[in-house]
Design a protein around this motif. Structure first.
Motif, PDB file in Angstrom:
ATOM      1  N   GLY A 139       0.829  -1.198   0.000  1.00 40.74           N
ATOM      2  CA  GLY A 139       0.000   0.000   0.000  1.00 40.74           C
ATOM      3  C   GLY A 139       0.863   1.248   0.000  1.00 40.74           C
ATOM      4  N   ARG A 140       0.242   2.367   0.345  1.00 40.17           N
ATOM      5  CA  ARG A 140       0.935   3.654   0.359  1.00 40.17           C
ATOM      6  C   ARG A 140       1.120   4.124   1.791  1.00 40.17           C
ATOM      7  N   PHE A 141       2.290   4.677   2.033  1.00 45.40           N
ATOM      8  CA  PHE A 141       2.636   5.158   3.361  1.00 45.40           C
ATOM      9  C   PHE A 141       3.242   6.555   3.243  1.00 45.40           C
ATOM     10  N   LYS A 142       3.200   7.274   4.344  1.00 44.81           N
ATOM     11  CA  LYS A 142       3.863   8.580   4.359  1.00 44.81           C
ATOM     12  C   LYS A 142       4.590   8.750   5.680  1.00 44.81           C
ATOM     13  N   LYS A 143       5.879   9.048   5.585  1.00 45.73           N
ATOM     14  CA  LYS A 143       6.670   9.378   6.770  1.00 45.73           C
ATOM     15  C   LYS A 143       6.810  10.891   6.808  1.00 45.73           C
ATOM     16  N   LYS A 144       6.603  11.472   7.978  1.00 48.42           N
ATOM     17  CA  LYS A 144       6.603  12.928   8.087  1.00 48.42           C
ATOM     18  C   LYS A 144       7.241  13.319   9.409  1.00 48.42           C
ATOM     19  N   GLU A 145       8.175  14.270   9.357  1.00 48.14           N
ATOM     20  CA  GLU A 145       8.786  14.763  10.589  1.00 48.14           C
ATOM     21  C   GLU A 145       9.086  16.252  10.462  1.00 48.14           C
ATOM     22  N   ILE A 146       8.995  16.941  11.579  1.00 47.59           N
ATOM     23  CA  ILE A 146       9.353  18.363  11.619  1.00 47.59           C
ATOM     24  C   ILE A 146      10.869  18.461  11.720  1.00 47.59           C
ATOM     25  N   ILE A 147      11.455  19.331  10.903  1.00 44.59           N
ATOM     26  CA  ILE A 147      12.903  19.527  10.969  1.00 44.59           C
ATOM     27  C   ILE A 147      13.209  21.003  11.236  1.00 44.59           C
ATOM     28  N   SER A 148      14.387  21.260  11.766  1.00 46.23           N
ATOM     29  CA  SER A 148      14.801  22.627  12.071  1.00 46.23           C
ATOM     30  C   SER A 148      15.223  23.341  10.794  1.00 46.23           C
ATOM     31  N   ASN A 149      15.297  24.655  10.845  1.00 42.45           N
ATOM     32  CA  ASN A 149      15.784  25.424   9.695  1.00 42.45           C
ATOM     33  C   ASN A 149      17.222  25.053   9.355  1.00 42.45           C
ATOM     34  N   GLU A 150      17.995  24.757  10.390  1.00 40.59           N
ATOM     35  CA  GLU A 150      19.382  24.344  10.160  1.00 40.59           C
ATOM     36  C   GLU A 150      19.424  23.030   9.380  1.00 40.59           C
ATOM     37  N   GLU A 151      18.577  22.102   9.780  1.00 34.20           N
ATOM     38  CA  GLU A 151      18.515  20.807   9.087  1.00 34.20           C
ATOM     39  C   GLU A 151      17.985  20.978   7.665  1.00 34.20           C
ATOM     40  N   LYS A 152      17.001  21.853   7.506  1.00 34.76           N
ATOM     41  CA  LYS A 152      16.464  22.135   6.169  1.00 34.76           C
ATOM     42  C   LYS A 152      17.569  22.666   5.254  1.00 34.76           C
ATOM     43  N   ASN A 153      18.330  23.632   5.727  1.00 33.57           N
ATOM     44  CA  ASN A 153      19.405  24.211   4.917  1.00 33.57           C
ATOM     45  C   ASN A 153      20.474  23.184   4.576  1.00 33.57           C
ATOM     46  N   LYS A 154      20.744  22.290   5.507  1.00 31.81           N
ATOM     47  CA  LYS A 154      21.727  21.236   5.263  1.00 31.81           C
ATOM     48  C   LYS A 154      21.255  20.321   4.132  1.00 31.81           C
ATOM     49  N   LYS A 155      19.979  19.962   4.159  1.00 39.00           N
ATOM     50  CA  LYS A 155      19.432  19.083   3.123  1.00 39.00           C
ATOM     51  C   LYS A 155      19.409  19.790   1.762  1.00 39.00           C
ATOM     52  N   LEU A 156      19.082  21.072   1.764  1.00 39.43           N
ATOM     53  CA  LEU A 156      19.053  21.816   0.509  1.00 39.43           C
ATOM     54  C   LEU A 156      20.459  21.988  -0.070  1.00 39.43           C
ATOM     55  N   ASN A 157      21.438  22.159   0.792  1.00 41.79           N
ATOM     56  CA  ASN A 157      22.809  22.384   0.328  1.00 41.79           C
ATOM     57  C   ASN A 157      23.545  21.098  -0.044  1.00 41.79           C
ATOM     58  N   TYR A 158      23.305  20.034   0.732  1.00 35.69           N
ATOM     59  CA  TYR A 158      24.088  18.806   0.548  1.00 35.69           C
ATOM     60  C   TYR A 158      23.276  17.613   0.045  1.00 35.69           C
ATOM     61  N   GLY A 159      21.952  17.751   0.029  1.00 39.86           N
ATOM     62  CA  GLY A 159      21.108  16.660  -0.436  1.00 39.86           C
ATOM     63  C   GLY A 159      20.668  15.742   0.689  1.00 39.86           C
ATOM     64  N   ILE A 160      19.897  14.744   0.314  1.00 38.83           N
ATOM     65  CA  ILE A 160      19.370  13.739   1.246  1.00 38.83           C
ATOM     66  C   ILE A 160      19.816  12.375   0.751  1.00 38.83           C
ATOM     67  N   PHE A 161      20.392  11.584   1.632  1.00 40.47           N
ATOM     68  CA  PHE A 161      20.768  10.223   1.228  1.00 40.47           C
ATOM     69  C   PHE A 161      19.620   9.282   1.535  1.00 40.47           C
ATOM     70  N   ASP A 162      19.128   8.622   0.501  1.00 39.10           N
ATOM     71  CA  ASP A 162      18.042   7.662   0.632  1.00 39.10           C
ATOM     72  C   ASP A 162      18.602   6.266   0.382  1.00 39.10           C
ATOM     73  N   ASN A 163      18.166   5.298   1.187  1.00 35.78           N
ATOM     74  CA  ASN A 163      18.727   3.941   1.055  1.00 35.78           C
ATOM     75  C   ASN A 163      18.325   3.248  -0.243  1.00 35.78           C
ATOM     76  N   TYR A 164      17.332   3.778  -0.947  1.00 39.99           N
ATOM     77  CA  TYR A 164      16.903   3.187  -2.222  1.00 39.99           C
ATOM     78  C   TYR A 164      17.450   3.976  -3.417  1.00 39.99           C
ATOM     79  N   TYR A 165      17.380   5.300  -3.340  1.00 31.06           N
ATOM     80  CA  TYR A 165      17.776   6.147  -4.469  1.00 31.06           C
ATOM     81  C   TYR A 165      19.187   6.725  -4.342  1.00 31.06           C
ATOM     82  N   GLY A 166      19.808   6.563  -3.199  1.00 26.73           N
ATOM     83  CA  GLY A 166      21.126   7.150  -3.013  1.00 26.73           C
ATOM     84  C   GLY A 166      21.016   8.639  -2.719  1.00 26.73           C
ATOM     85  N   LEU A 167      22.019   9.403  -3.159  1.00 30.08           N
ATOM     86  CA  LEU A 167      22.024  10.844  -2.883  1.00 30.08           C
ATOM     87  C   LEU A 167      21.018  11.564  -3.776  1.00 30.08           C
TER      88      LEU A 167
END
Length: 197
Positions: free
Chosen positions: A87-115
């Protein structure tokens, strides 16, 4: 992570007024005030998230940061939508602005898709209703922009109506209570095709 059921309805732009009149006849109630949604989507360097979504592969994911720019709620949410055989699932979490900027600058590593790095932005207005004990949303004023050049925007004239019933809601009930054409629609895929094709 929560299991989700979603159906999208085709409502022609010219018929939105009639659809709203139908909602009133169904004794619709408003769940939340209308608000603007802004999502920044992420993909890997081969655009596999887009390809998997277009082809309907399972498992597949969509990875995004979401916020509500015109709302007093200034929180940023990290969301992963997962479509699997179960089925379909959704994972959701609140992140800080610092964490948001880190993800925007360096990306997100996903165990299926990689960087995965940010590639596009989707913005729209959403209205929230309860109709026949089913949550229904109407998305209008949909705009797509390239993350690297957000001043260039593409407007999508489509109206997206989504049904989000309880997990145990029967398909027959939805067909009877919502007698409209079903469609398959992905804002991310439409944005990708509008911006990069």
């Amino acid at each position: 992570m929560s299991f989700r059921v979603e159906e999208k309805l085709y409502i022609n732009n010219n018929c939105l007024t009639e659809f709203r009149q139908w909602l009133v006849a169904q004794k619709v109630s408003t769940l939340y005030p209308k608000r603007k949604i802004r999502s920044i989507y992420f993909d890997n360097n081969t655009s596999q998230v887009f390809s998997d979504s277009e082809e309907g592969c399972v498992p597949r994911k969509k990875i995004r940061l979401r916020n509500y720019p015109d709302h007093k709620n200034t929180k940023v949410f990290m969301e992963t939508k997962i479509s699997s055989i179960e089925g379909r699932f959704k994972k959701k979490e609140i992140i800080s602005n610092e964490e948001k900027n880190k993800k925007l600058n360096y990306g997100i590593f996903d165990n299926y898709y990689g960087l995965c790095k940010p590639n596009l932005i989707v913005e729209y207005n959403r209205e929230y209703f309860n109709v026949n004990n089913v949550r229904l949303t109407i998305d209008t004023s949909i705009n797509y922009s390239n993350y690297q050049n957000s001043s260039f925007r593409v407007k999508d004239e489509q109206i997206i109506v989504e049904l989000k019933p309880a997990v145990n809601t029967s398909f027959d009930f939805l067909i009877n209570k919502f007698p409209f054409q079903r469609i398959r629609f992905s804002k991310y895929c439409n944005a990708y095709k509008s911006l990069f094709y």
